[in-house]
Design an enzyme around this catalytic site. Structure first.
Site, PDB file in Angstrom:
ATOM      1  N   GLU A  58       0.899  -1.104  -0.036  1.00 38.25           N
ATOM      2  CA  GLU A  58      -0.140  -0.216  -0.017  1.00 38.25           C
ATOM      3  C   GLU A  58       0.860   1.088  -0.206  1.00 38.25           C
ATOM      4  OE1 GLU A  58      -2.997   0.350   3.046  1.00 38.25           O
ATOM      5  OE2 GLU A  58      -3.461   2.304   2.295  1.00 38.25           O
ATOM      6  N   GLU A  83       4.457   5.126   3.668  1.00 42.59           N
ATOM      7  CA  GLU A  83       4.021   6.142   4.208  1.00 42.59           C
ATOM      8  C   GLU A  83       5.120   6.944   4.828  1.00 42.59           C
ATOM      9  OE1 GLU A  83       1.056   8.116   4.211  1.00 42.59           O
ATOM     10  OE2 GLU A  83       2.524   9.481   4.493  1.00 42.59           O
ATOM     11  N   ASP A 110       9.782   7.334   0.773  1.00 38.95           N
ATOM     12  CA  ASP A 110       9.519   7.624  -0.606  1.00 38.95           C
ATOM     13  C   ASP A 110       9.008   6.215  -1.287  1.00 38.95           C
ATOM     14  OD1 ASP A 110       8.621   8.286  -3.352  1.00 38.95           O
ATOM     15  OD2 ASP A 110      10.355   9.560  -3.332  1.00 38.95           O
ATOM     16  N   ASP A 133      -2.687  11.979  -3.177  1.00 41.68           N
ATOM     17  CA  ASP A 133      -2.925  13.493  -3.386  1.00 41.68           C
ATOM     18  C   ASP A 133      -3.246  13.881  -4.718  1.00 41.68           C
ATOM     19  OD1 ASP A 133      -1.589  14.409  -0.515  1.00 41.68           O
ATOM     20  OD2 ASP A 133      -0.288  13.084  -1.073  1.00 41.68           O
ATOM     21  N   LYS A 137      -3.796  21.965  -8.378  1.00 41.99           N
ATOM     22  CA  LYS A 137      -3.230  23.140  -9.307  1.00 41.99           C
ATOM     23  C   LYS A 137      -2.529  22.397 -10.208  1.00 41.99           C
ATOM     24  CE  LYS A 137      -3.275  26.355  -5.487  1.00 41.99           C
ATOM     25  NZ  LYS A 137      -2.536  27.101  -4.539  1.00 41.99           N
ATOM     26  N   ASP A 169     -10.990  10.826  -5.191  1.00 37.87           N
ATOM     27  CA  ASP A 169     -12.289  11.386  -5.166  1.00 37.87           C
ATOM     28  C   ASP A 169     -12.086  12.828  -5.823  1.00 37.87           C
ATOM     29  OD1 ASP A 169     -10.632  12.818  -3.496  1.00 37.87           O
ATOM     30  OD2 ASP A 169     -12.088  13.670  -2.134  1.00 37.87           O
ATOM     31  N   THR A 204     -11.641   5.320   4.049  1.00 33.25           N
ATOM     32  CA  THR A 204     -10.661   5.968   4.351  1.00 33.25           C
ATOM     33  C   THR A 204     -10.903   7.212   4.972  1.00 33.25           C
ATOM     34  OG1 THR A 204      -9.493   7.219   2.752  1.00 33.25           O
ATOM     35  CG2 THR A 204      -9.396   5.031   2.503  1.00 33.25           C
ATOM     36  N   LYS A 205      -9.818   7.838   5.734  1.00 30.92           N
ATOM     37  CA  LYS A 205     -10.129   9.041   6.457  1.00 30.92           C
ATOM     38  C   LYS A 205     -10.181  10.217   5.495  1.00 30.92           C
ATOM     39  CE  LYS A 205      -8.235  11.659  10.103  1.00 30.92           C
ATOM     40  NZ  LYS A 205      -7.082  12.244  10.503  1.00 30.92           N
ATOM     41  N   GLU A 207     -11.046  10.164   2.433  1.00 30.57           N
ATOM     42  CA  GLU A 207     -12.206   9.880   1.694  1.00 30.57           C
ATOM     43  C   GLU A 207     -13.649  10.405   2.345  1.00 30.57           C
ATOM     44  OE1 GLU A 207     -13.156   5.605   1.180  1.00 30.57           O
ATOM     45  OE2 GLU A 207     -14.775   5.941  -0.082  1.00 30.57           O
TER      46      GLU A 207
HETATM   47  C1  LIG Z   1      -4.259  12.255   0.449  1.00 30.34           C
HETATM   48  S1  LIG Z   1      -3.585  11.315   1.515  1.00 30.34           S
HETATM   49  C2  LIG Z   1      -4.435   9.828   1.765  1.00 30.34           C
HETATM   50  C3  LIG Z   1      -3.951   8.925   3.008  1.00 30.34           C
HETATM   51  C4  LIG Z   1      -5.015   7.521   3.127  1.00 30.34           C
HETATM   52  N1  LIG Z   1      -4.650   6.739   1.878  1.00 30.34           N
HETATM   53  C5  LIG Z   1      -6.566   7.863   3.069  1.00 30.34           C
HETATM   54  O1  LIG Z   1      -7.214   7.724   2.178  1.00 30.34           O
HETATM   55  O2  LIG Z   1      -6.975   8.453   4.236  1.00 30.34           O
HETATM   56  C6  LIG Z   1      -2.076  10.708   0.647  1.00 30.34           C
HETATM   57  C7  LIG Z   1      -0.890  10.009   1.512  1.00 30.34           C
HETATM   58  O3  LIG Z   1       0.117   9.557   0.702  1.00 30.34           O
HETATM   59  C8  LIG Z   1       1.473   9.883   1.120  1.00 30.34           C
HETATM   60  N2  LIG Z   1       2.144   9.924   0.038  1.00 30.34           N
HETATM   61  C9  LIG Z   1       2.284  10.543  -1.119  1.00 30.34           C
HETATM   62  N3  LIG Z   1       3.119  10.336  -1.952  1.00 30.34           N
HETATM   63  C10 LIG Z   1       4.045   9.236  -1.328  1.00 30.34           C
HETATM   64  C11 LIG Z   1       5.255   8.622  -1.320  1.00 30.34           C
HETATM   65  N4  LIG Z   1       5.983   9.008  -2.799  1.00 30.34           N
HETATM   66  N5  LIG Z   1       5.650   7.777  -0.702  1.00 30.34           N
HETATM   67  C12 LIG Z   1       4.965   7.337   0.246  1.00 30.34           C
HETATM   68  N6  LIG Z   1       3.840   8.280   0.869  1.00 30.34           N
HETATM   69  C13 LIG Z   1       3.373   9.075  -0.126  1.00 30.34           C
HETATM   70  C14 LIG Z   1       1.195  11.112   1.924  1.00 30.34           C
HETATM   71  O4  LIG Z   1       2.192  11.439   2.835  1.00 30.34           O
HETATM   72  C15 LIG Z   1      -0.047  11.189   2.207  1.00 30.34           C
HETATM   73  O5  LIG Z   1      -0.286  10.485   3.567  1.00 30.34           O
END
Ligand SMILES: C[S@@+](CC[C@H](N)C(=O)[O-])C[C@H]1O[C@@H](n2cnc3c(N)ncnc32)[C@H](O)[C@@H]1O
Length: 225
Positions: A58, A83, A110, A133, A137, A169, A204-205, A207
């Site tokens: 994940e 994460e 990463d 994410d 923009k 979303d 998910t949170k 979502e």
């Molecule tokens: C918008 S949040 C969604 C979190 C969770 N999946 C949820 O639905 O509640 C996106 C997450 O992806 C992580 N993320 C983004 N790019 C990443 C990367 N290259 N490696 C690890 N985590 C990453 C961010 O830190 C963030 O916590």
């Protein structure tokens, strides 16, 4: 060109987020047991998990509630959860420890580097990317995780019956992902649900926040041809 110019464009920005005492102690006490440190060396998945089962990776688990539920509900799958942000890592570590889950491990790094350096080719049964994410923009679109090159990288890590499950979303991002997948001849979209969440994926949170704002949710399941 300065060193800063040479940095890769990341799909996240590391903010010095607030870490609660509980999250902080979770990291201190349980990271050695339940996290796998990033290293520029292929990971031995048989050593990482005590039971040889399917491996689900994940990317971006956020606070980790969904990841935790899935790992609990699917004891016959091993979850490797990535994460970058410490609060989510601390929070999930505390949960894993409380329930003594053996099928969930964390890598705090990463995901692109983890995939490139640590994940053996054709080793994954599934890749979950829930609410990446959206970087809405235009000037930030280059930060989006789901791009042609990353789809190619994921293709090399999936085994022949593996799948990718993406949920978002953000309509424009969903349509962009669908186009990118259709352009890659190795993939096919095997399911595309709008506002019809598969049972396998707990809410998910992120979502929940989108739903409160009236957003629609796409679930896209991709398999290899
Ligand atoms: C918008 S949040 C969604 C979190 C969770 N999946 C949820 O639905 O509640 C996106 C997450 O992806 C992580 N993320 C983004 N790019 C990443 C990367 N290259 N490696 C690890 N985590 C990453 C961010 O830190 C963030 O916590």
């Amino acid at each position: 060109m300065t060193d800063l110019d040479k940095r890769p464009v990341r799909s996240y920005i590391l903010r010095q987020g607030r870490l609660t005492k509980f999250q902080e102690s979770g990291i201190k006490k349980f990271a050695p047991k339940y996290t796998i440190p990033f290293q520029k060396m292929q990971l031995n998945l048989d050593l990482a998990f005590p039971k040889k089962n399917k491996i689900i990776l994940e990317i971006g688990f956020g606070m980790g509630d969904t990841t935790f539920k899935m790992a609990q509900e699917m004891p016959y799958s091993n979850f490797l959860a990535i994460e970058v942000h410490s609060p989510g890592v601390g929070s999930l570590l505390n949960k894993i420890n409380l329930s003594q889950l053996k099928n969930l491990k964390i890598i705090q790094h990463d995901a692109i580097e983890v995939m490139n350096e640590m994940i053996p080719n054709k080793s994954l049964d599934g890749i979950h990317i829930f609410f990446p994410d959206p970087w809405p923009k235009k000037k930030h679109h280059k930060r989006r995780l789901l791009k042609k090159s990353f789809l190619k990288l994921m293709e090399s890590k999936l085994n022949q019956s593996g799948y990718i499950h993406i949920a978002t979303d953000w309509e424009a991002y969903a349509l962009e992902i669908i186009t990118l997948v259709e352009e890659n001849k190795s993939y096919k979209i095997s399911k595309r649900n709008l506002n019809d969440k598969p049972h396998s994926r707990p809410l998910t949170k992120y979502e929940n926040r989108g739903l409160r704002l009236g957003h629609q949710v796409w679930d896209i399941i991709i398999t290899l041809r």
